[in-house]
Design a protein around this motif. Structure first.
Motif, short mmCIF file in Angstrom:
data_model
loop_
_atom_site.label_atom_id
_atom_site.label_comp_id
_atom_site.label_asym_id
_atom_site.label_seq_id
_atom_site.Cartn_x
_atom_site.Cartn_y
_atom_site.Cartn_z
N HIS A 59 0.82 -1.20 0.00
CA HIS A 59 0.00 0.00 0.00
C HIS A 59 0.86 1.26 0.00
O HIS A 59 1.99 1.24 0.47
CB HIS A 59 -0.92 0.04 1.24
N LEU A 60 0.28 2.32 -0.51
CA LEU A 60 0.86 3.65 -0.40
C LEU A 60 0.14 4.35 0.74
O LEU A 60 -1.09 4.22 0.86
CB LEU A 60 0.66 4.45 -1.68
N HIS A 61 0.86 5.07 1.56
CA HIS A 61 0.26 5.80 2.67
C HIS A 61 0.52 7.28 2.46
O HIS A 61 1.66 7.73 2.50
CB HIS A 61 0.85 5.31 4.00
N PHE A 62 -0.56 8.02 2.20
CA PHE A 62 -0.47 9.45 1.92
C PHE A 62 -0.84 10.27 3.14
O PHE A 62 -1.75 9.91 3.87
CB PHE A 62 -1.47 9.83 0.81
N HIS A 63 -0.14 11.37 3.34
CA HIS A 63 -0.56 12.37 4.30
C HIS A 63 -0.50 13.71 3.59
O HIS A 63 0.12 13.84 2.53
CB HIS A 63 0.29 12.33 5.57
N LEU A 64 -1.17 14.69 4.12
CA LEU A 64 -1.30 15.98 3.45
C LEU A 64 -1.79 15.78 2.02
O LEU A 64 -1.30 16.42 1.09
CB LEU A 64 0.04 16.74 3.45
N ALA A 65 -2.71 14.86 1.85
CA ALA A 65 -3.17 14.47 0.52
C ALA A 65 -4.57 15.02 0.24
O ALA A 65 -5.35 15.27 1.15
CB ALA A 65 -3.18 12.96 0.39
N ARG A 66 -4.83 15.19 -1.06
CA ARG A 66 -6.14 15.69 -1.49
C ARG A 66 -6.63 14.86 -2.67
O ARG A 66 -5.84 14.45 -3.52
CB ARG A 66 -6.04 17.15 -1.91
N ILE A 67 -7.94 14.66 -2.72
CA ILE A 67 -8.57 14.10 -3.90
C ILE A 67 -8.84 15.27 -4.82
O ILE A 67 -9.41 16.28 -4.40
CB ILE A 67 -9.89 13.39 -3.54
N LEU A 68 -8.38 15.17 -6.06
CA LEU A 68 -8.59 16.28 -7.00
C LEU A 68 -9.94 16.13 -7.66
O LEU A 68 -10.26 15.10 -8.24
CB LEU A 68 -7.48 16.30 -8.05
N GLN A 69 -10.75 17.17 -7.56
CA GLN A 69 -12.10 17.19 -8.12
C GLN A 69 -12.30 18.53 -8.79
O GLN A 69 -12.41 19.54 -8.11
CB GLN A 69 -13.14 16.98 -7.00
N GLY A 70 -12.32 18.54 -10.10
CA GLY A 70 -12.48 19.81 -10.80
C GLY A 70 -11.34 20.74 -10.49
O GLY A 70 -10.18 20.39 -10.65
N THR A 71 -11.66 21.90 -9.99
CA THR A 71 -10.62 22.89 -9.69
C THR A 71 -10.27 22.98 -8.21
O THR A 71 -9.65 23.94 -7.78
CB THR A 71 -11.07 24.28 -10.17
N VAL A 72 -10.68 21.99 -7.43
CA VAL A 72 -10.39 22.02 -5.99
C VAL A 72 -9.79 20.69 -5.55
O VAL A 72 -9.95 19.66 -6.20
CB VAL A 72 -11.65 22.30 -5.14
N GLY A 73 -9.09 20.75 -4.43
CA GLY A 73 -8.60 19.55 -3.76
C GLY A 73 -9.41 19.34 -2.50
O GLY A 73 -9.68 20.27 -1.76
N ILE A 74 -9.84 18.09 -2.28
CA ILE A 74 -10.70 17.78 -1.14
C ILE A 74 -9.94 16.81 -0.22
O ILE A 74 -9.48 15.77 -0.70
CB ILE A 74 -11.99 17.11 -1.60
N PRO A 75 -9.80 17.06 1.06
CA PRO A 75 -10.10 18.31 1.75
C PRO A 75 -9.01 19.34 1.49
O PRO A 75 -7.89 18.98 1.15
CB PRO A 75 -10.13 17.90 3.22
N GLU A 76 -9.34 20.59 1.68
CA GLU A 76 -8.38 21.66 1.41
C GLU A 76 -7.12 21.55 2.27
O GLU A 76 -6.03 21.89 1.83
CB GLU A 76 -9.03 23.03 1.65
N THR A 77 -7.28 21.06 3.48
CA THR A 77 -6.15 20.97 4.40
C THR A 77 -5.35 19.70 4.21
O THR A 77 -4.29 19.55 4.81
CB THR A 77 -6.64 21.03 5.85
#
Length: 119
Positions: free
Chosen positions: A77-95
């Motif tokens: 597995h890959l373990h991400f932190h400070l990560a965002r799902i990219l949706q349109g022009t925003v990253g979710i969650p912003e933080t």
């Protein structure tokens, strides 16, 4: 991907062995684009456990994420932190959030993360 990309497995193994959280990566898994920094599994588990411990409703789950001895063999597995799902022009969650992605589910990837800026 039925068999994980060997280069991506090597990147994950390097993150695990060096205990580094500086490698930025963007992946596509299950049609979702996820961008952020990779973390060693033990560090990722520790951080998730800390967040859950501080939660009044979810504190009882913190023990599930307590860091444990890493299994032998290549990472799965890959373990991400400070990560965002990219949706349109925003990253979710912003933080940024904490995500775990099976290497076998990654269909595309690139080194680096993507950021959006409001113009």
């Amino acid at each position: 991907m039925s068999k994980p990309d060997e280069l991506l497995v090597e990147i994950a193994a390097t993150v695990e062995s060096g205990q580094s959280n500086q490698m930025s990566l963007t992946v596509v898994a299950g049609g979702v684009v996820l961008t952020g920094r990779l973390a060693p599994e033990a560090l990722w588990r520790q951080r998730v456990s800390e967040v859950l411990t501080d939660s009044a409703r979810l504190g009882e789950f913190s023990g599930v994420f307590s860091p444990s001895a890493r299994e032998e063999g290549p990472p799965t597995h890959l373990h991400f932190h400070l990560a965002r799902i990219l949706q349109g022009t925003v990253g979710i969650p912003e933080t940024g959030g904490m995500y775990r992605v099976a290497l076998a589910d990654v269909s595309a990837w690139t080194v680096g993360d993507f950021s959006y800026f409001d113009h």
